[in-house]
Enzyme design. Structure first.
Site, PDB file in Angstrom:
ATOM      1  N   ARG A 117      28.966   5.410 120.644  1.00 37.08           N
ATOM      2  CA  ARG A 117      27.849   4.534 120.984  1.00 37.08           C
ATOM      3  C   ARG A 117      27.674   4.531 122.491  1.00 37.08           C
ATOM      4  O   ARG A 117      28.655   4.487 123.227  1.00 37.08           O
ATOM      5  CB  ARG A 117      28.119   3.107 120.511  1.00 37.08           C
ATOM      6  CG  ARG A 117      28.192   3.011 119.008  1.00 37.08           C
ATOM      7  CD  ARG A 117      28.426   1.581 118.581  1.00 37.08           C
ATOM      8  NE  ARG A 117      28.690   1.542 117.155  1.00 37.08           N
ATOM      9  CZ  ARG A 117      29.065   0.439 116.509  1.00 37.08           C
ATOM     10  NH1 ARG A 117      29.209  -0.688 117.171  1.00 37.08           N
ATOM     11  NH2 ARG A 117      29.278   0.477 115.210  1.00 37.08           N
TER      12      ARG A 117
ATOM     13  N   CYS B  79      28.347   3.920 107.963  1.00 46.66           N
ATOM     14  CA  CYS B  79      27.734   3.419 106.720  1.00 46.66           C
ATOM     15  C   CYS B  79      26.939   4.472 105.935  1.00 46.66           C
ATOM     16  O   CYS B  79      27.149   4.602 104.727  1.00 46.66           O
ATOM     17  CB  CYS B  79      26.844   2.212 106.985  1.00 46.66           C
ATOM     18  SG  CYS B  79      27.187   1.317 108.483  1.00 46.66           S
TER      19      CYS B  79
ATOM     20  N   HIS C  88      33.279   0.039 103.246  1.00 41.07           N
ATOM     21  CA  HIS C  88      32.074  -0.466 102.592  1.00 41.07           C
ATOM     22  C   HIS C  88      32.392  -0.730 101.142  1.00 41.07           C
ATOM     23  O   HIS C  88      32.974   0.114 100.467  1.00 41.07           O
ATOM     24  CB  HIS C  88      30.930   0.535 102.749  1.00 41.07           C
ATOM     25  CG  HIS C  88      30.536   0.717 104.184  1.00 41.07           C
ATOM     26  ND1 HIS C  88      31.077   1.687 104.980  1.00 41.07           N
ATOM     27  CD2 HIS C  88      29.705  -0.015 104.977  1.00 41.07           C
ATOM     28  CE1 HIS C  88      30.580   1.563 106.211  1.00 41.07           C
ATOM     29  NE2 HIS C  88      29.752   0.548 106.235  1.00 41.07           N
TER      30      HIS C  88
ATOM     31  N   LYS D 291      27.317 -13.168 107.527  1.00 44.61           N
ATOM     32  CA  LYS D 291      28.604 -12.544 107.860  1.00 44.61           C
ATOM     33  C   LYS D 291      29.608 -13.590 108.305  1.00 44.61           C
ATOM     34  O   LYS D 291      29.235 -14.709 108.638  1.00 44.61           O
ATOM     35  CB  LYS D 291      28.419 -11.526 108.984  1.00 44.61           C
ATOM     36  CG  LYS D 291      27.942 -12.166 110.290  1.00 44.61           C
ATOM     37  CD  LYS D 291      28.130 -11.229 111.471  1.00 44.61           C
ATOM     38  CE  LYS D 291      27.586 -11.881 112.745  1.00 44.61           C
ATOM     39  NZ  LYS D 291      27.851 -11.142 113.956  1.00 44.61           N
TER      40      LYS D 291
ATOM     41  N   ASP E 203      36.916   1.039 109.202  1.00 43.52           N
ATOM     42  CA  ASP E 203      35.696   0.665 108.495  1.00 43.52           C
ATOM     43  C   ASP E 203      35.893   0.692 106.982  1.00 43.52           C
ATOM     44  O   ASP E 203      36.724   1.445 106.479  1.00 43.52           O
ATOM     45  CB  ASP E 203      34.625   1.696 108.874  1.00 43.52           C
ATOM     46  CG  ASP E 203      33.235   1.118 108.858  1.00 43.52           C
ATOM     47  OD1 ASP E 203      33.089  -0.052 108.473  1.00 43.52           O
ATOM     48  OD2 ASP E 203      32.302   1.851 109.224  1.00 43.52           O
TER      49      ASP E 203
ATOM     50  N   HIS F 126      29.806  -4.500 104.546  1.00 40.91           N
ATOM     51  CA  HIS F 126      30.511  -3.735 105.581  1.00 40.91           C
ATOM     52  C   HIS F 126      31.668  -4.610 106.052  1.00 40.91           C
ATOM     53  O   HIS F 126      31.487  -5.804 106.216  1.00 40.91           O
ATOM     54  CB  HIS F 126      29.684  -3.515 106.854  1.00 40.91           C
ATOM     55  CG  HIS F 126      28.287  -3.064 106.687  1.00 40.91           C
ATOM     56  ND1 HIS F 126      27.899  -1.792 107.001  1.00 40.91           N
ATOM     57  CD2 HIS F 126      27.175  -3.705 106.305  1.00 40.91           C
ATOM     58  CE1 HIS F 126      26.591  -1.681 106.812  1.00 40.91           C
ATOM     59  NE2 HIS F 126      26.122  -2.831 106.393  1.00 40.91           N
TER      60      HIS F 126
ATOM     61  N   GLN G 183      36.533   3.046 114.139  1.00 38.35           N
ATOM     62  CA  GLN G 183      36.468   1.784 113.409  1.00 38.35           C
ATOM     63  C   GLN G 183      37.380   1.857 112.203  1.00 38.35           C
ATOM     64  O   GLN G 183      37.464   2.894 111.551  1.00 38.35           O
ATOM     65  CB  GLN G 183      35.050   1.555 112.884  1.00 38.35           C
ATOM     66  CG  GLN G 183      34.049   1.133 113.919  1.00 38.35           C
ATOM     67  CD  GLN G 183      32.724   0.818 113.258  1.00 38.35           C
ATOM     68  OE1 GLN G 183      32.170   1.643 112.535  1.00 38.35           O
ATOM     69  NE2 GLN G 183      32.221  -0.364 113.496  1.00 38.35           N
TER      70      GLN G 183
HETATM   71 ZN   LIG Z   1      28.798  -0.212 107.844  1.00 37.85          ZN
END
Ligand SMILES: [Zn+2]
Ligand SMILES: [Zn+2]
Length: 584
Positions: A313, A284, A335, A415, A333, A461, A331
């Site tokens: 992580r 992010c 945004h 979410k 991912d 996200h 990910q």
């Molecule tokens: Zn994010």
């Protein structure tokens, strides 16, 4: 923030609630049996879990399969004897006395707040520190089965002793247990760790470190196909693909707040030119920096930055599991930064993309959870209402049933989580669409609105597959390794009957390759049947046997991996058949 999810645990339907009590009760009955056979055993904890229960013990040697049989036999005895479960509340002093020779129980008691009510459950001569609930008596445990033993650190902490964990399960009927056991057997055959080895897709090495994956050529090829499709799909849905580095300076993570609330999941810092850097646990902040690299006008929005971003992580070594739970993962991912009036359309767009993507991989059954504002939250209540409303209406307008987890959202936004159901009926959490009212504040994100004033954009996200590693593991188990044609690393294997047919095999290979198919020739001097068996084990969709007859007729004898024999077929017909099968 986006988490890579876990297999869904527990629900609240009545059968599940009963099973929960049954399994918890069975754990007590098991501990009783273990103490009878191993009077020196020290008890850890024994909770019900999804699909079963376990209990941890410190014993002088690991339990053997014979031990499990004896334990199970003693359990059956206790069940026949129908001992009632009795609850009692006791004081701290009494508890210390009662569990005086059970150090792990004492540790649990010591960690409870002074004012906590301590409860114990007794059945027969056995007593356990426990909150319950339990079934009325051991006689209510209709069907129980011990399954396996594994080492497990006390409290999941590598610095604490390794205990022996016995897993078992219990059901309300014999039949339900048998069904479950045959599903387990099927799941074991499909275990992605076994298939990963058998199909030579990936490995994990001690020398590299636990939870870190290396992808072999075939696994890498499947992953590339997944990622290429993902990129193509995102371009089609008007996302911009971006890239970001694996490390960032500490002040970035301070601004984002990660060093405050996410530090325990991040790896130790590294120093470069006397500056402190951290491996990224999330993408992010980098995408936010791309947003902030220019003054943004209302006309430019929405901006959708997508990245196959690899993050790291910390996970305790005890919970690492093949591709499903790892320490480094990618990910899928993205945004989205948009104006308030664009929120509805953006969420709708995310759902369209989600279902297109999941369907392409063969998943058509979903369950959806909407999580709303918790007590402690940041952001205006109107923004929460607006965002939550847009999530709801996007789901409703698509006729998607969903459950609501009231107050279950993160502090920074509502979410939705989407779970897919695999071929064995197991549910996997993959997709998350998460509003964020926190990061745009922390990074002071703005855009110039139509009146020329500075406004705050909405930020979302979202990850659809979740993590590429984990999704790959789910796919592998869903298909039991037999990937659909478009994903199969080797789509056709040509098997010449004798050396003199190799030349014709090369010709067929060229005909298929030019159409973009991934083809190999098995030219080993092995028996044909062995080659076919090898290819079936490798889950190759098409085996094309070629001999004199086939060479003469420009044909191939087609076998499928499920042992279907389609017989001889002109190469042209095969190409057409494979072409049709390629469509997602
Ligand atoms: Zn994010
Ligand atoms: Zn209990």
């Amino acid at each position: 923030m986006l988490d890579h999810g876990t297999l869904e645990t527990g629900t609240v339907d009545p059968t599940e609630a009963l099973r929960h009590r049954l399994r918890h009760s069975a754990a007590h009955v098991m501990a009783d049996a273990v103490l009878k056979l191993f009077p020196e055993a020290k008890m850890g904890i024994g909770p019900p879990i999804h699909d079963g229960f376990y209990y941890d013990f410190e014993v002088s040697r690991p339990f053997t399969p014979e031990d499990l049989q004896k334990i199970q036999a003693l359990m059956e005895e206790s069940i026949t004897e129908e001992h009632p479960f009795q609850r009692e509340e006791i004081g701290r002093e009494e508890a210390f006395k009662l569990f005086g020779d059970q150090p792990y129980k004492l540790e649990i008691i010591n960690n409870l707040p002074d004012e906590a009510t301590l409860s114990i459950y007794r059945h027969s001569e056995f007593v356990d520190l426990c909150q319950g609930p339990h079934v009325d008596g051991t006689g209510n445990i209709s069907a129980v089965k011990l399954l396996s033993v594994a080492g497990a650190y006390w409290r999941g902490d590598e610095k604490r002793p390794m205990l022996q964990r016995i897993y078992g399960t219990a059901f309300e009927s014999r039949e339900a247990l048998e069904n479950h056991l045959s599903r387990l057997e099927e799941a074991e055959k499909r275990d992605h760790r076994t298939l990963g080895r058998q199909l030579d897709l990936y490995t994990i090495h001690d020398e590299i470190g636990p939870g870190l994956i290396v992808w072999h050529p075939k696994g890498g090829l499947v992953r590339t196909i997944i990622e290429d499709y993902w990129r193509e799909l995102h371009k089609r849905h008007s996302y911009d693909v971006v890239y970001s580095p694996h490390i960032g300076r500490s002040n970035l993570w301070e601004t984002s707040g990660h060093l405050d609330f996410y530090r325990e999941n991040m790896y130790g810092s590294l120093e470069v030119d006397e500056q402190e850097y951290f491996l990224k646990p999330m993408n992010c902040p980098f995408h936010i920096m791309i947003y902030r690299s220019d003054l943004r006008s209302y006309r430019e929005l929405p901006l959708r930055f997508a990245e196959l971003g690899t993050v790291y992580r910390y996970e305790r070594s005890g919970v690492l599991h093949g591709l499903m739970r790892v320490r480094g993962f990618t990910q899928d991912d993205a945004h989205i930064f948009c104006r308030p009036d664009q929120v509805e359309d953006e969420i709708g767009g995310v759902l369209n993309l989600t279902f297109e993507l999941l369907r392409a991989f063969g998943f058509s059954e979903y369950s959806v959870m909407l999580s709303t504002r918790p007590e402690k939250a940041v952001g205006d209540i109107e923004m929460w209402d607006h965002a939550t409303g847009s999530l709801k209406s996007a789901l409703t307008s698509r006729g998607l049933p969903f459950q609501v987890d009231e107050g279950g959202g993160a502090f920074y936004g509502p979410k939705i989580d989407i779970m897919i159901t695999d071929a064995l009926g197991r549910r996997w959490q993959c997709t998350t669409v998460q509003f964020d009212f926190n990061l745009p504040e922390r990074f002071d994100l703005t855009f110039q609105d139509a009146e020329g004033t500075r406004s705050r954009p909405y930020m979302v996200h979202r990850a659809i597959l979740g993590s590429v590693e984990r999704f790959f593991g789910v796919l592998l188990e869903h298909y039991a390794g037999a990937f659909p044609l478009w994903l199969a690393p080797v789509q056709a294997l040509i098997i010449p009957i004798a050396d003199r047919h190799i030349e014709y095999a090369e010709k067929v290979k060229a005909q298929l390759s030019i159409k973009g198919f991934r083809v190999q020739i098995d030219a080993r001097s092995e028996r044909m049947n062995l080659k076919i068996r090898n290819a079936q084990q490798q889950k190759v969709p098409y085996m094309l046997v070629v001999g004199d007859k086939e060479a003469e007729a420009d044909a191939v004898a087609v076998r499928l991996r499920d042992e279907t024999n389609l017989g001889a077929m002109p190469v042209e017909d095969l190409l057409e058949r494979m072409g049709v099968e390629m469509s997602r």
